[in-house]
Design a protein around this motif. Structure first.
Motif, PDB file in Angstrom:
ATOM      1  N   ALA A 121      40.761 -37.146  35.984  1.00 21.57           N
ATOM      2  CA  ALA A 121      41.599 -36.845  34.818  1.00 21.57           C
ATOM      3  C   ALA A 121      41.485 -37.981  33.814  1.00 21.57           C
ATOM      4  O   ALA A 121      42.183 -38.987  33.936  1.00 21.57           O
ATOM      5  N   PRO A 122      40.614 -37.844  32.826  1.00 24.54           N
ATOM      6  CA  PRO A 122      40.415 -38.930  31.859  1.00 24.54           C
ATOM      7  C   PRO A 122      41.698 -39.396  31.187  1.00 24.54           C
ATOM      8  O   PRO A 122      41.911 -40.592  30.999  1.00 24.54           O
ATOM      9  N   GLN A 123      42.570 -38.459  30.802  1.00 21.58           N
ATOM     10  CA  GLN A 123      43.796 -38.850  30.111  1.00 21.58           C
ATOM     11  C   GLN A 123      44.682 -39.699  31.006  1.00 21.58           C
ATOM     12  O   GLN A 123      45.285 -40.678  30.557  1.00 21.58           O
ATOM     13  N   MET A 124      44.783 -39.346  32.280  1.00 28.40           N
ATOM     14  CA  MET A 124      45.608 -40.129  33.197  1.00 28.40           C
ATOM     15  C   MET A 124      45.013 -41.519  33.404  1.00 28.40           C
ATOM     16  O   MET A 124      45.739 -42.522  33.470  1.00 28.40           O
ATOM     17  N   LYS A 125      43.702 -41.605  33.514  1.00 33.38           N
ATOM     18  CA  LYS A 125      43.068 -42.913  33.667  1.00 33.38           C
ATOM     19  C   LYS A 125      43.328 -43.785  32.446  1.00 33.38           C
ATOM     20  O   LYS A 125      43.565 -44.993  32.569  1.00 33.38           O
ATOM     21  N   ARG A 219      36.314 -30.020  26.538  1.00 34.91           N
ATOM     22  CA  ARG A 219      36.112 -31.426  26.176  1.00 34.91           C
ATOM     23  C   ARG A 219      36.584 -32.352  27.275  1.00 34.91           C
ATOM     24  O   ARG A 219      35.925 -33.354  27.584  1.00 34.91           O
ATOM     25  N   GLN A 220      37.733 -32.046  27.886  1.00 35.09           N
ATOM     26  CA  GLN A 220      38.233 -32.906  28.959  1.00 35.09           C
ATOM     27  C   GLN A 220      37.279 -32.924  30.147  1.00 35.09           C
ATOM     28  O   GLN A 220      37.061 -33.969  30.764  1.00 35.09           O
ATOM     29  N   GLN A 221      36.694 -31.776  30.486  1.00 34.81           N
ATOM     30  CA  GLN A 221      35.758 -31.733  31.599  1.00 34.81           C
ATOM     31  C   GLN A 221      34.508 -32.549  31.293  1.00 34.81           C
ATOM     32  O   GLN A 221      33.982 -33.266  32.148  1.00 34.81           O
ATOM     33  N   LYS A 222      34.016 -32.454  30.074  1.00 35.47           N
ATOM     34  CA  LYS A 222      32.833 -33.230  29.692  1.00 35.47           C
ATOM     35  C   LYS A 222      33.141 -34.726  29.701  1.00 35.47           C
ATOM     36  O   LYS A 222      32.336 -35.538  30.179  1.00 35.47           O
TER      37      LYS A 222
END
Length: 271
Positions: A121-125, A219-222
């Motif tokens: 999870a990029p946003q959480m990181k 976009r989040q998956q990429k």
């Protein structure tokens, strides 16, 4: 883990060296360091917490599973979940964000999340990194920022992990397409045909089921894939753009910065 009783770790207590710890409004922060060759016996924590691997790598075992954790990985540990760790190939350093019972409402709701997970999870990181930056470069507002960011972190995690009862098989098929790293950009028409519904209805149902638009989810998956490649390969930004399916490195950088708040180059430097 055998028949040996697991050790109970109290609030803010971690094995290995703990060079930093602090408590801010019900959020307990700690860095933990472990030497090469260390083996941590079975233990559990009284509070749920997130662990962000800052450097090194190790093996973690829990609930019959064994996962390899390395720099850039994010894990969620529920309260009372037994696990043990082996640092047989390298040492490691971790940053831990622990949510105590006297935190705000989402902290209490977090206790309902009983499954230990490795999170892509990029946003959480990025939220974890924001908290880390506040405690390494503090000012008079840092405590408020840390508490607010931790609240956002727990809320986002609960939204992502809560079962979505209304998520249909059609929506799951579309998500599988968007999760496929080998898939190039799909048109809305192609996705609606896969789902077996009109394009407008798909857009509404996908947003209702996931909380994200099709474009935001893609976009989040990429970006999650880009984060993995930045952390674990020596590929250039141009090579990563080609690997993930961006048209060029410039477009990758714009999308990455919009989601993560920093450029791919700065992300790699931070790691």
């Amino acid at each position: 883990m055998g028949n040996v009783a697991a050790m109970e770790m109290q609030a803010g207590q971690y094995m290995g060296q703990v060079p930093f710890s602090a408590s801010m409004g019900g959020v307990i922060l700690a860095t933990s360091q472990h030497e090469f060759g260390a083996i941590l016996p079975a233990h559990y924590h009284v509070n749920p917490h997130f662990t962000f691997v800052l450097e090194g790598r190790y093996e973690e075992a829990f609930a019959g599973q064994r996962v390899q954790c390395q720099r850039g990985d994010l894990l969620y540990h529920p309260a009372g979940c037994e696990h043990f760790n082996r640092f047989e190939h390298a040492g490691a350093a971790c940053f831990n964000v622990e949510i105590s019972p006297d935190f705000l409402l989402p902290g209490k709701g977090l206790r309902a999340m009983q499954q230990q997970r490795v999170l892509e999870a990029p946003q959480m990181k990025q939220l974890l990194r924001s908290i880390l930056q506040e405690v390494t470069q503090p000012d008079c507002f840092s405590e408020s920022v840390v508490v607010g960011t931790a609240l956002q972190l727990t809320g986002l995690f609960m939204r992502e992990q809560s079962p979505r009862l209304a998520e249909s098989q059609a929506i799951r098929r579309v998500k599988a397409l968007l999760n496929d790293a080998s898939s190039q950009a799909l048109s809305l028409l192609e996705m609606s045909q896969t789902a077996g519904m009109s394009a407008s209805y798909l857009c509404r149902e996908f947003k209702r089921a996931t909380g994200l638009t099709l474009g935001e989810y893609a976009r989040q998956q990429k970006v999650a894939r880009v984060c993995q490649l930045l952390a674990h390969t020596r590929l250039t930004t141009e090579e990563i753009a080609f690997e993930v399916g961006f048209t060029d490195a410039s477009y990758l950088t714009r999308v990455f910065k919009k989601v993560m708040g920093i450029t791919p180059g700065d992300y790699r430097k931070m790691l």
